[in-house]
Design a protein around this motif. Structure first.
Motif, PDB file in Angstrom:
ATOM      1  N   ALA A   7     113.027  55.924 114.144  1.00 40.96           N
ATOM      2  CA  ALA A   7     113.878  56.184 115.138  1.00 40.96           C
ATOM      3  C   ALA A   7     113.047  56.229 116.666  1.00 40.96           C
ATOM      4  CB  ALA A   7     114.319  57.599 115.128  1.00 40.96           C
ATOM      5  N   SER A   8     111.850  56.210 116.406  1.00 38.07           N
ATOM      6  CA  SER A   8     110.776  56.024 117.950  1.00 38.07           C
ATOM      7  C   SER A   8     110.213  54.624 118.125  1.00 38.07           C
ATOM      8  CB  SER A   8     109.743  57.059 117.685  1.00 38.07           C
ATOM      9  OG  SER A   8     109.937  58.417 117.370  1.00 38.07           O
ATOM     10  N   LEU A   9     110.583  53.754 117.225  1.00 42.85           N
ATOM     11  CA  LEU A   9     109.968  52.359 117.630  1.00 42.85           C
ATOM     12  C   LEU A   9     111.113  51.554 118.366  1.00 42.85           C
ATOM     13  CD1 LEU A   9     108.223  51.733 114.189  1.00 42.85           C
ATOM     14  CD2 LEU A   9     107.266  52.781 116.228  1.00 42.85           C
ATOM     15  N   LEU A  10     110.314  50.589 119.140  1.00 43.10           N
ATOM     16  CA  LEU A  10     111.097  49.693 119.395  1.00 43.10           C
ATOM     17  C   LEU A  10     110.629  48.201 119.082  1.00 43.10           C
ATOM     18  CD1 LEU A  10     111.486  50.725 123.152  1.00 43.10           C
ATOM     19  CD2 LEU A  10     113.480  51.077 121.234  1.00 43.10           C
ATOM     20  N   CYS A  11     111.320  47.203 119.073  1.00 42.03           N
ATOM     21  CA  CYS A  11     111.027  45.807 118.711  1.00 42.03           C
ATOM     22  C   CYS A  11     110.255  45.255 119.812  1.00 42.03           C
ATOM     23  CB  CYS A  11     112.090  44.975 118.441  1.00 42.03           C
ATOM     24  SG  CYS A  11     111.800  43.301 118.474  1.00 42.03           S
ATOM     25  N   PRO A  12     109.055  44.834 119.609  1.00 39.36           N
ATOM     26  CA  PRO A  12     108.250  44.435 120.635  1.00 39.36           C
ATOM     27  C   PRO A  12     108.664  42.893 121.440  1.00 39.36           C
ATOM     28  CG  PRO A  12     107.160  43.711 118.580  1.00 39.36           C
ATOM     29  CD  PRO A  12     108.335  44.742 118.151  1.00 39.36           C
ATOM     30  N   VAL A  13     109.776  42.280 120.552  1.00 37.94           N
ATOM     31  CA  VAL A  13     110.200  41.046 121.153  1.00 37.94           C
ATOM     32  C   VAL A  13     111.208  41.267 122.078  1.00 37.94           C
ATOM     33  CG1 VAL A  13     111.521  39.081 120.221  1.00 37.94           C
ATOM     34  CG2 VAL A  13     109.550  39.829 118.914  1.00 37.94           C
ATOM     35  N   CYS A  14     112.359  42.187 121.621  1.00 38.04           N
ATOM     36  CA  CYS A  14     113.455  42.129 122.505  1.00 38.04           C
ATOM     37  C   CYS A  14     113.725  43.928 122.963  1.00 38.04           C
ATOM     38  CB  CYS A  14     114.705  41.886 121.715  1.00 38.04           C
ATOM     39  SG  CYS A  14     115.213  42.811 120.236  1.00 38.04           S
ATOM     40  N   ARG A  15     113.000  44.842 122.633  1.00 37.18           N
ATOM     41  CA  ARG A  15     112.994  46.366 122.909  1.00 37.18           C
ATOM     42  C   ARG A  15     114.277  46.766 122.263  1.00 37.18           C
ATOM     43  NH1 ARG A  15     108.385  47.786 124.121  1.00 37.18           N
ATOM     44  NH2 ARG A  15     109.335  49.572 125.516  1.00 37.18           N
ATOM     45  N   ALA A  16     114.792  46.156 121.259  1.00 38.36           N
ATOM     46  CA  ALA A  16     115.781  46.946 120.567  1.00 38.36           C
ATOM     47  C   ALA A  16     115.378  47.765 119.543  1.00 38.36           C
ATOM     48  CB  ALA A  16     116.629  46.001 119.673  1.00 38.36           C
ATOM     49  N   GLY A  17     116.297  48.821 119.029  1.00 38.64           N
ATOM     50  CA  GLY A  17     115.666  49.728 118.055  1.00 38.64           C
ATOM     51  C   GLY A  17     115.846  49.165 116.949  1.00 38.64           C
ATOM     52  N   PHE A  18     115.153  49.666 115.586  1.00 37.24           N
ATOM     53  CA  PHE A  18     114.934  49.045 114.408  1.00 37.24           C
ATOM     54  C   PHE A  18     116.261  49.742 113.511  1.00 37.24           C
ATOM     55  CE2 PHE A  18     111.082  48.144 115.834  1.00 37.24           C
ATOM     56  CZ  PHE A  18     110.711  46.616 115.057  1.00 37.24           C
ATOM     57  N   VAL A  19     116.596  49.186 112.424  1.00 40.03           N
ATOM     58  CA  VAL A  19     117.546  49.709 111.564  1.00 40.03           C
ATOM     59  C   VAL A  19     116.826  50.441 110.182  1.00 40.03           C
ATOM     60  CG1 VAL A  19     119.322  48.073 112.427  1.00 40.03           C
ATOM     61  CG2 VAL A  19     117.948  47.477 110.591  1.00 40.03           C
ATOM     62  N   PRO A  20     117.457  51.184 109.767  1.00 36.83           N
ATOM     63  CA  PRO A  20     116.806  51.534 108.440  1.00 36.83           C
ATOM     64  C   PRO A  20     116.879  50.359 107.256  1.00 36.83           C
ATOM     65  CG  PRO A  20     118.514  53.202 109.149  1.00 36.83           C
ATOM     66  CD  PRO A  20     118.692  51.907 109.821  1.00 36.83           C
ATOM     67  N   GLY A  21     115.710  50.480 106.661  1.00 34.46           N
ATOM     68  CA  GLY A  21     115.465  49.580 105.697  1.00 34.46           C
ATOM     69  C   GLY A  21     114.229  49.845 104.787  1.00 34.46           C
ATOM     70  N   GLY A  22     113.672  48.901 104.280  1.00 30.72           N
ATOM     71  CA  GLY A  22     112.444  49.126 103.211  1.00 30.72           C
ATOM     72  C   GLY A  22     111.027  49.494 104.016  1.00 30.72           C
ATOM     73  N   ASP A  23     110.272  50.000 103.364  1.00 27.27           N
ATOM     74  CA  ASP A  23     109.051  50.423 103.788  1.00 27.27           C
ATOM     75  C   ASP A  23     108.056  49.307 104.173  1.00 27.27           C
ATOM     76  OD1 ASP A  23     109.720  53.083 103.528  1.00 27.27           O
ATOM     77  OD2 ASP A  23     108.548  53.651 101.915  1.00 27.27           O
ATOM     78  N   ARG A  24     108.453  48.056 103.773  1.00 27.09           N
ATOM     79  CA  ARG A  24     107.467  46.885 103.819  1.00 27.09           C
ATOM     80  C   ARG A  24     107.877  45.976 104.728  1.00 27.09           C
ATOM     81  NH1 ARG A  24     102.617  47.489 102.109  1.00 27.09           N
ATOM     82  NH2 ARG A  24     102.521  45.160 102.068  1.00 27.09           N
ATOM     83  N   THR A  25     109.413  46.105 105.318  1.00 29.75           N
ATOM     84  CA  THR A  25     109.792  45.140 106.382  1.00 29.75           C
ATOM     85  C   THR A  25     110.541  45.925 107.576  1.00 29.75           C
ATOM     86  OG1 THR A  25     109.979  43.517 104.667  1.00 29.75           O
ATOM     87  CG2 THR A  25     111.338  43.408 106.960  1.00 29.75           C
ATOM     88  N   LEU A  26     110.376  45.813 108.603  1.00 29.54           N
ATOM     89  CA  LEU A  26     110.981  46.254 109.731  1.00 29.54           C
ATOM     90  C   LEU A  26     111.982  45.238 110.296  1.00 29.54           C
ATOM     91  CD1 LEU A  26     108.250  48.226 111.451  1.00 29.54           C
ATOM     92  CD2 LEU A  26     109.816  48.948 110.076  1.00 29.54           C
ATOM     93  N   VAL A  27     113.150  45.540 110.459  1.00 24.60           N
ATOM     94  CA  VAL A  27     114.329  44.764 111.203  1.00 24.60           C
ATOM     95  C   VAL A  27     114.780  45.482 112.276  1.00 24.60           C
ATOM     96  CG1 VAL A  27     116.142  43.128 110.724  1.00 24.60           C
ATOM     97  CG2 VAL A  27     114.672  43.617 108.774  1.00 24.60           C
ATOM     98  N   CYS A  28     114.812  44.743 113.603  1.00 23.96           N
ATOM     99  CA  CYS A  28     115.387  45.426 114.621  1.00 23.96           C
ATOM    100  C   CYS A  28     117.122  44.933 114.585  1.00 23.96           C
ATOM    101  CB  CYS A  28     114.745  45.070 115.926  1.00 23.96           C
ATOM    102  SG  CYS A  28     115.261  43.374 116.581  1.00 23.96           S
ATOM    103  N   ARG A  29     117.720  45.587 115.561  1.00 23.56           N
ATOM    104  CA  ARG A  29     119.220  45.713 115.848  1.00 23.56           C
ATOM    105  C   ARG A  29     119.464  43.884 115.900  1.00 23.56           C
ATOM    106  NH1 ARG A  29     120.822  50.399 114.484  1.00 23.56           N
ATOM    107  NH2 ARG A  29     119.371  51.991 115.402  1.00 23.56           N
ATOM    108  N   ALA A  30     118.430  43.414 116.729  1.00 24.89           N
ATOM    109  CA  ALA A  30     118.764  41.727 116.979  1.00 24.89           C
ATOM    110  C   ALA A  30     118.396  40.847 116.005  1.00 24.89           C
ATOM    111  CB  ALA A  30     118.159  41.552 118.447  1.00 24.89           C
ATOM    112  N   GLY A  31     117.885  41.416 114.975  1.00 22.00           N
ATOM    113  CA  GLY A  31     117.610  40.540 113.565  1.00 22.00           C
ATOM    114  C   GLY A  31     115.948  40.251 113.711  1.00 22.00           C
ATOM    115  N   HIS A  32     115.085  40.703 114.661  1.00 22.64           N
ATOM    116  CA  HIS A  32     113.803  40.219 114.420  1.00 22.64           C
ATOM    117  C   HIS A  32     113.086  41.123 113.481  1.00 22.64           C
ATOM    118  CE1 HIS A  32     114.574  39.284 119.090  1.00 22.64           C
ATOM    119  NE2 HIS A  32     114.265  38.263 118.643  1.00 22.64           N
TER     120      HIS A  32
END
Length: 297
Positions: A7-32
């Motif tokens: 909940a504290s993280l932002l995507c370094p590409v687009c500054r969107a937040g991340f959606v819940p997912g697995g521990d090995r992959t982070l996916v932001c709300r814009a798909g990065h």
């Protein structure tokens, strides 16, 4: 624990937040998406990356071995002590937000590990609430160590001089131990009432071996310059000096020299030769200043 920090993280590409997912992959709300390295850290350096020189593998190994021997343990405990009140206040605030710490320049994760252990052992975590932790460094070699030492934290390769991949007012404590200080970004990510804990060396730090090993000297009036660099965003609210008397073997003196900024330039062969000429134990004074700041309104 990755979900607690998400909940504290932002995507370094687009500054969107991340959606819940697995521990090995982070996916932001814009798909990065960002996949964890095999060792468990995530690389958030994007675009041109960073212009700064990251610590090399042998520098990180020297730091890990030196800190693991416990020489700076009292310093780690003092940093945890300064951070504890803000974390406890968040945990007891009755809000859904989880107490969160950002360790900027986390290195091998040594100081963050002590902070998390203290919080767990001394009741900073009421009712089993977790502390979310973010470790940030530009050295992938350091993050390999940090991810292993602090698997409950999200460990990020990132440049502190770029916009931090952290949301506004998302953390309760920022710790900076011998690392760069981006005052504007630290103020942005700290919640009201949060704490910035900064560790700097004082005059006399490692003076017995600094000159002969090629370590960098301590700048005069360092405390004044620290306060001046932060005053637009922070108010100084406390701190204390900490002096440690160390008895170091020749190998430990060499590690001490190699693990800091001078390690980028030291002649490894010359350092080994110098260490070979040292007595079995060398008395060394470590002189620290732990400074506490709060963000201005």
């Amino acid at each position: 624990m990755l979900s607690a920090s998400l909940a504290s993280l932002l995507c370094p590409v687009c500054r969107a937040g991340f959606v819940p997912g697995g521990d090995r992959t982070l996916v932001c709300r814009a798909g990065h998406s960002f996949d964890a390295a095999r060792q468990g850290y995530f690389n958030f350096l994007v675009g041109k990356g960073t212009v700064f020189e990251a610590d090399a593998a042998d520098m990180v190994a020297a730091r890990f071995e030196f800190l693991s021997a416990g020489h700076y343990r009292p310093l780690a405990e003092a940093v945890a002590e300064f951070a504890a009140p803000a974390l406890a206040a968040r945990q007891n605030a009755g809000t859904p937000a989880v107490a969160t710490v950002l360790d900027a320049g986390t290195g091998t994760g040594h100081y963050l590990r002590c902070l998390l252990d203290r919080a767990a052992q001394e009741g900073t975590l009421p009712d089993g609430k977790p502390i979310a932790a973010i470790g940030l460094d530009i050295s992938k070699f350091a993050l390999r160590r940090a991810a292993k030492l602090n698997p409950e934290a999200v460990n990020l390769v990132s440049d502190v001089w770029q916009p931090l991949p952290v949301a506004d007012q998302a953390v309760d404590v920022v710790t900076v131990v011998f690392a760069p200080r981006n005052a504007a970004e630290f103020a942005r990510v700290l919640r009201p009432g949060g704490r910035l804990v900064v560790v700097t060396p004082r005059p006399g730090h490692l003076a017995e071996v600094a000159g002969q090993t090629g370590m960098l000297g301590i700048e005069p009036a360092k405390d004044e310059r620290l306060a001046a660099s932060l005053e637009a965003h922070f108010s100084a609210v406390g701190g204390r000096d900490l002096d440690l008397g160390l008895a170091l073997t020749p190998a430990e003196v060499a590690r001490l020299a190699l693990m800091g900024p001078a390690g980028h330039h030291l002649d490894r062969g010359a350092l080994d030769a110098l260490a070979a000429a040292l007595p079995p134990l060398t008395a060394v004074s470590a002189c620290f200043r732990i400074s506490l700041f709060e963000p201005r309104s």
